[in-house]
Design an enzyme around this catalytic site. Structure first.
Site, PDB file in Angstrom:
ATOM      1  N   GLU A 103      90.351  71.867  54.247  1.00 55.59           N
ATOM      2  CA  GLU A 103      91.383  71.001  54.817  1.00 55.59           C
ATOM      3  C   GLU A 103      91.739  69.923  53.788  1.00 55.59           C
ATOM      4  O   GLU A 103      90.873  69.157  53.362  1.00 55.59           O
ATOM      5  CB  GLU A 103      90.860  70.343  56.095  1.00 55.59           C
ATOM      6  CG  GLU A 103      91.887  69.459  56.739  1.00 55.59           C
ATOM      7  CD  GLU A 103      91.419  68.887  58.072  1.00 55.59           C
ATOM      8  OE1 GLU A 103      90.278  68.401  58.146  1.00 55.59           O
ATOM      9  OE2 GLU A 103      92.211  68.915  59.031  1.00 55.59           O
ATOM     10  N   GLY A 111      81.859  64.951  62.384  1.00 55.81           N
ATOM     11  CA  GLY A 111      81.567  65.506  63.717  1.00 55.81           C
ATOM     12  C   GLY A 111      80.133  66.001  63.805  1.00 55.81           C
ATOM     13  O   GLY A 111      79.451  65.810  64.817  1.00 55.81           O
ATOM     14  N   GLU A 122      87.039  66.535  68.388  1.00 48.68           N
ATOM     15  CA  GLU A 122      88.318  67.119  67.958  1.00 48.68           C
ATOM     16  C   GLU A 122      88.325  66.973  66.445  1.00 48.68           C
ATOM     17  O   GLU A 122      88.403  65.860  65.932  1.00 48.68           O
ATOM     18  CB  GLU A 122      89.458  66.372  68.647  1.00 48.68           C
ATOM     19  CG  GLU A 122      90.725  67.185  68.707  1.00 48.68           C
ATOM     20  CD  GLU A 122      91.608  66.907  67.522  1.00 48.68           C
ATOM     21  OE1 GLU A 122      91.493  67.665  66.517  1.00 48.68           O
ATOM     22  OE2 GLU A 122      92.379  65.945  67.577  1.00 48.68           O
ATOM     23  N   CYS A 140      95.520  67.018  62.002  1.00 48.03           N
ATOM     24  CA  CYS A 140      94.475  68.044  62.091  1.00 48.03           C
ATOM     25  C   CYS A 140      95.104  69.409  62.352  1.00 48.03           C
ATOM     26  O   CYS A 140      94.527  70.435  62.007  1.00 48.03           O
ATOM     27  CB  CYS A 140      93.457  67.668  63.152  1.00 48.03           C
ATOM     28  SG  CYS A 140      94.229  67.111  64.653  1.00 48.03           S
TER      29      CYS A 140
END
Ligand code: ADP
Length: 497
Positions: free
Chosen positions: A400, A252, A269, A303
């Site tokens: 993550e 991103g 997103e 996500c």
């Protein structure tokens, strides 16, 4: 005609689709990549090749952007009424619904998720999204504005932003294509879509339905290829007016940099490390089952995955044991087998990434209450895992993982849990399990997350805006809010005397 893969009868159209050449959709025509290059996609349940796909790069992206530009500036799409646009989107939804099983099988083969899940989640949610957005096509309006400047009348027009580049990930290949295409088409934009290199197949099949539905050539162009080549070229292209991206926070940031050349609009997103909070006054059985689903749905490759389970101290052992028992019950296997609950991870790369996190967790002192290992044999399978004895500084608690790995962390009171929950660079989603309505709403207002689920988790609806706080993203997809991402406002001022 049919064939058998992993003991399930394949739909004849899927067999035919896999065999047929897979090209790029540019200007309404299926074409080879300018370079003539191709790449393979693989079945993550076996590691075997599934199909060969034309590999788009900068030159193909340029051709696709030119087609989208022509379609936006002067093609039939630019003159089409909102009602007709809405009807085309609705027709696409109908076609998709008619091919439900076929799309669910393609998704299972390419991504690994269970067929039973793709059939009730991915494909129907994509159908709903298109129908919801079809309705908006006729409802995008400006406003009349009372002006204090005498003798003038003011109003706004809400116009499509133009040519949109859309880059999507591999975790929900069809659904992410729908989330992106639906609002772009409803508002009158034209699109160049780049699916993820791991999972291009459902988007290509959707491209066939888009043409069958009757969208004019150039309105939707689909260019599979790699991120560093096709994706980067799309994000940087000077004739693209907006880029919409779903993927990792790391990429991103690259998108934002690439988009700065022509200051195209950007919506993102991105990742998450979502806290899922269980209070002792919750319905504990529901909280246990819900917390297991929150992390293990889509193999943790969400996500929004509820990957940090924050449990009130007095019920910590009970909830950990419950979630660990749920994890052990999950049947891991090929997505096409009818009794499979959880399929393989999407790729070998993702498997080694997740295993790397497990090793790091154990090296830092974590203990597995369930799972903790790769599953031996072919395919990219990993056991559903629950880690305890963690602390907030461990990598497994901060980063993550994007796999079926849960960290369980105890807390003493609401203030403590709020500070732990909000202590993350991410802010995508959060869950709260309690019977205390006041506490639930108070916490919902103080959690820094774009979505808060109370006594549920991972519930998505085309009408409910979705997006991230902090480094989880820019902008909101779905709901009325997404229309803002694909339109811009023009003020018109008229002298009336
Ligand atoms: P993951 O790490 O989970 O694969 P990514 O964020 O890398 O997720 O990928 C999401 C999408 O972004 C994919 O379509 C991928 O091809 C694309 N992508 C990856 N790198 C870039 C890049 N540098 N520029 C544009 N798109 C990219």
């Amino acid at each position: 005609m049919s064939a058998t893969i992993s003991s399930v009868q394949m739909e004849a159209p899927v067999v035919d689709f896999l065999k047929a050449p897979k090209k790029l959709l540019i200007d309404g025509t299926w074409v080879e990549a300018a370079s003539g290059k191709t790449f393979g996609t693989y079945n993550p349940a076996t590691g075997e090749a599934l199909a060969t796909v034309a590999e788009g790069d900068a030159e193909d992206i340029d051709r696709a952007v030119k087609a989208a530009r022509r379609a936006f500036d002067s093609g039939p799409w630019s003159r089409m009424t909102p009602s007709n646009r809405g009807q085309l989107i609705w027709r696409l939804a109908d076609l998709l619904e008619q091919h439900l099983d076929e799309f669910a099988q393609i998704e299972t083969l390419d991504n690994g998720k269970p067929f039973s899940v793709a059939r009730v989640a991915d494909v129907p949610l994509a159908v709903d999204l298109f129908r919801y957005m079809a309705g908006w096509a006729t409802k995008v309006t400006g406003e009349t504005i009372p002006l204090s400047t005498g003798g003038h009348f003011g109003y706004t027009l809400r116009e499509p932003v133009g040519v949109v580049g859309q880059i999507i990930p591999w975790n929900f290949p069809l659904l992410m294509a729908a989330w992106k295409l639906g609002p772009a088409l409803a508002t009158g934009c034209t699109v160049v879509l780049k699916p993820a290199e791991q999972t291009p197949l459902s988007a290509l099949r959707l491209g066939e339905l888009i043409m069958e539905a009757g969208f004019p050539g150039g309105v939707v162009n689909i260019v599979p290829g790699f991120g560093e080549t096709a994706g980067a070229a799309l994000a940087a292209h000077p004739n693209v007016d907006k880029i919409a991206f779903t993927g990792s926070t790391e990429v991103g940031k690259l998108i934002v940099q690439a988009a700065s050349g022509n200051l195209k609009k950007v919506s993102l997103e991105l990742g998450g490390k979502s806290p899922n909070i269980v209070f002792r006054d919750a319905d504990i059985d529901a909280a246990i089952a819900g917390s297991a689903r929150a992390i293990f749905f889509n193999h943790g490759q969400c996500c929004t995955a509820g990957s940090r389970l924050l449990i009130e101290q007095s019920i910590f052992d009970q909830v950990v044991e419950g979630v660990a028992a749920e994890a052990k019950k999950i049947k891991v296997g090929p997505g096409l087998s009818p009794d499979t609950d959880m399929g393989p991870l999407v790729s070998e790369e993702q498997l080694s990434r997740v295993c790397g996190y497990l090793e790091s967790g154990f090296a830092e002192g974590a203990r597995a209450a369930a799972g903790g290992k790769k599953v031996n044999g072919p395919g990219y399978f990993v056991q559903p895992t629950v880690l305890t004895d963690t602390n907030p500084n461990m990598k497994v608690c901060r980063e993550e993982i994007f796999g079926p790995v849960l960290v369980a962390i105890p807390f003493r009171d609401p203030e403590e849990v709020l500070s732990t929950a909000n202590n993350s660079i991410y802010g995508l989603a959060a869950g709260i399990w309690t019977r205390d309505v006041g506490k639930a709403h108070l916490l919902a207002s103080r959690l820094r997350a774009g979505t808060v689920w109370i006594n549920c988790y991972n519930v998505f609806d085309a009408a409910l805006p979705f997006g991230g706080y902090k480094q989880s993203g820019w902008g909101r997809e779905m709901g009325r809010e997404v229309l803002d991402l694909y339109t811009q406002v023009k003020s018109v001022c008229v002298a009336i005397n």
